[in-house]
Design an enzyme around this catalytic site. Sequence first.
Site, PDB file in Angstrom:
ATOM      1  N   GLY A  43       0.801  -1.215   0.000  1.00  0.00           N
ATOM      2  CA  GLY A  43       0.000   0.000   0.000  1.00  0.00           C
ATOM      3  C   GLY A  43       0.833   1.263   0.000  1.00  0.00           C
ATOM      4  N   SER A  44       0.696   2.114  -1.008  1.00  0.00           N
ATOM      5  CA  SER A  44       1.594   3.258  -1.123  1.00  0.00           C
ATOM      6  C   SER A  44       1.114   4.214  -2.211  1.00  0.00           C
ATOM      7  CB  SER A  44       3.005   2.765  -1.429  1.00  0.00           C
ATOM      8  OG  SER A  44       2.962   1.749  -2.424  1.00  0.00           O
ATOM      9  N   ARG A  45       2.026   5.115  -2.639  1.00  0.00           N
ATOM     10  CA  ARG A  45       1.647   6.142  -3.608  1.00  0.00           C
ATOM     11  C   ARG A  45       2.856   6.569  -4.428  1.00  0.00           C
ATOM     12  NH1 ARG A  45      -1.112  11.822  -1.680  1.00  0.00           N
ATOM     13  NH2 ARG A  45      -0.220  13.190  -3.266  1.00  0.00           N
TER      14      ARG A  45
END
Length: 232
Positions: free
Chosen positions: A189-191
Amino acid sequence: MSLLNSVRNVIVPVHKEGYPFVAGFFVASLVLGWVFKPLFWIGLILTLWCAYFFRDPERMTAQDDDLAISPADGKVSGVQMVTPPAELNLGTEPMLRVSIFMNVFDCHVNRSPMRGRITNIAYRQGSFLNAELDKASEQNERNGLVIETKHGEIGVVQIAGLVARRILCFVNVNEPLDAGERIGLIRFGSRLDVFFPAGAEPRVAVGQRAIAGETIIAEFGSPKGPTVSRRS
């Protein structure tokens, strides 16, 4: 088509960074199954999910130096003009930023948006806020790359999220890159934020799904017709 190619088209490979996690989940499944047999099946499901998370599929990437390709699978969470992070040394003038949020079900292998050469890599420690929040770009742990392209320097920033606690970067300063080439991975989960110089026009909207190595997120110059693509 050979049998080997047919199998490759059906089975998506797991990135090597995921091998220890997949192996760990499988061993834990065996141990739990020895204690209580139904737990083996629960562990096996988690093992398969882990392999799915670390999947590393091939993509068909457009070969056009005027196009910027999505560096990540996920949802476009922002398209706006903002000042780039200071550590990238891209100046203080606002740049077009396209942000892509990856949830735990997205492929987390990151790719280069454009062809070019890496001129700077800057890591910054920080918090682990929900990566979908706008303030995550400023406060979260991140790793930034500056890539010199035909149209000037672009910034690519890997941002850790609420669950993600490990940013991996596969490339080095002065290394040449092709569009769609693998540059890193963020676990769980990240960006990704991409900063573009003047002349870039966004080709995506907030809420749109993007596919790493394939979706065009920005373009320099007037829109063109079909382009040549290659596997990446």
